[in-house]
Scaffold this active site. Sequence first.
Site, short mmCIF file in Angstrom:
data_model
loop_
_atom_site.label_atom_id
_atom_site.label_comp_id
_atom_site.label_asym_id
_atom_site.label_seq_id
_atom_site.Cartn_x
_atom_site.Cartn_y
_atom_site.Cartn_z
N GLY A 56 0.88 -1.18 0.00
CA GLY A 56 0.00 0.00 0.00
C GLY A 56 0.90 1.22 0.00
O GLY A 56 1.85 1.28 0.80
N VAL A 82 4.81 -1.20 3.15
CA VAL A 82 4.62 0.22 2.85
C VAL A 82 5.40 0.59 1.59
O VAL A 82 6.61 0.40 1.51
CB VAL A 82 5.05 1.09 4.05
CG1 VAL A 82 4.90 2.57 3.71
CG2 VAL A 82 4.23 0.73 5.28
N LYS A 83 4.66 1.11 0.62
CA LYS A 83 5.28 1.50 -0.65
C LYS A 83 5.61 2.99 -0.59
O LYS A 83 4.75 3.82 -0.30
CB LYS A 83 4.28 1.21 -1.79
CG LYS A 83 4.94 0.85 -3.09
CD LYS A 83 3.86 0.37 -4.05
CE LYS A 83 4.40 0.07 -5.41
NZ LYS A 83 3.33 -0.23 -6.36
N VAL A 84 6.87 3.27 -0.89
CA VAL A 84 7.39 4.63 -0.73
C VAL A 84 8.11 5.03 -2.02
O VAL A 84 8.88 4.25 -2.56
CB VAL A 84 8.39 4.66 0.46
CG1 VAL A 84 9.00 6.02 0.63
CG2 VAL A 84 7.72 4.21 1.75
#
Length: 218
Positions: A56, A82-84
Amino acid sequence: MRFFLDTADLDEIATGLEWGMVDGITTNPSIIAKQGKPYLPTVREIAELVPGPVSGEVLATDYEGMLDQGRRLADLADNVVVKVPLGPAGLRVVRTLRGEGTLCNVTLCFSAPQALLAAKAGAAYISPFVGRIDDIGGVGMQLIEEILTIYRQYDFATEVLVASVRHPEHLLQAALMGAEVATIPFGVLEKLYKHPLTDLGLERFLADWNSTGRSFED
Ligand code: G3P
């Protein structure tokens, strides 16, 4: 090689799981926007449905904002990654979250030096977008080869997650190179099953048997 589905469509996810070919899911803001549903609840719903990692993405672009959203995403479920986005603030977030035990997927990677930075920051996954490089006349798969060479050379734990996959050839090349993961749109997953000789062969087998006039039992 693990297959992630690059989708937030629950029907596609359910079908992929039924086929036994889905090891995880990746989403991004564009993918979730297509569903016309709220952001965080959509990521939560997918994470509850899928046993593997579900990426996400944060929507903020500053360090504090991304960190806060990253923590909220990670709190949704244990399997949320966590997509950054790549950049100094994004990679700083990766380092902080890693210290808290949260896995990060660094997205929007278009060069090997960017991938090197993501690995040094402690990313669990790097997402190079091969299709978008092809779109501007480059060779996306060459980037995968370069990143794999660098990561192997230094024994980085970061996994290469081939993204922006457009056709089965991308998958084939990724598998030949030994990329750990590819994230695939549902339409490409369907195409992986297909070969005209498979269809023709089946057609002939059945026609030959049916010409005997006998059934399955006799
Ligand atoms: O999820 C990131 C990536 O796979 C997006 O692909 O097709 O929008 O370039 P695409």
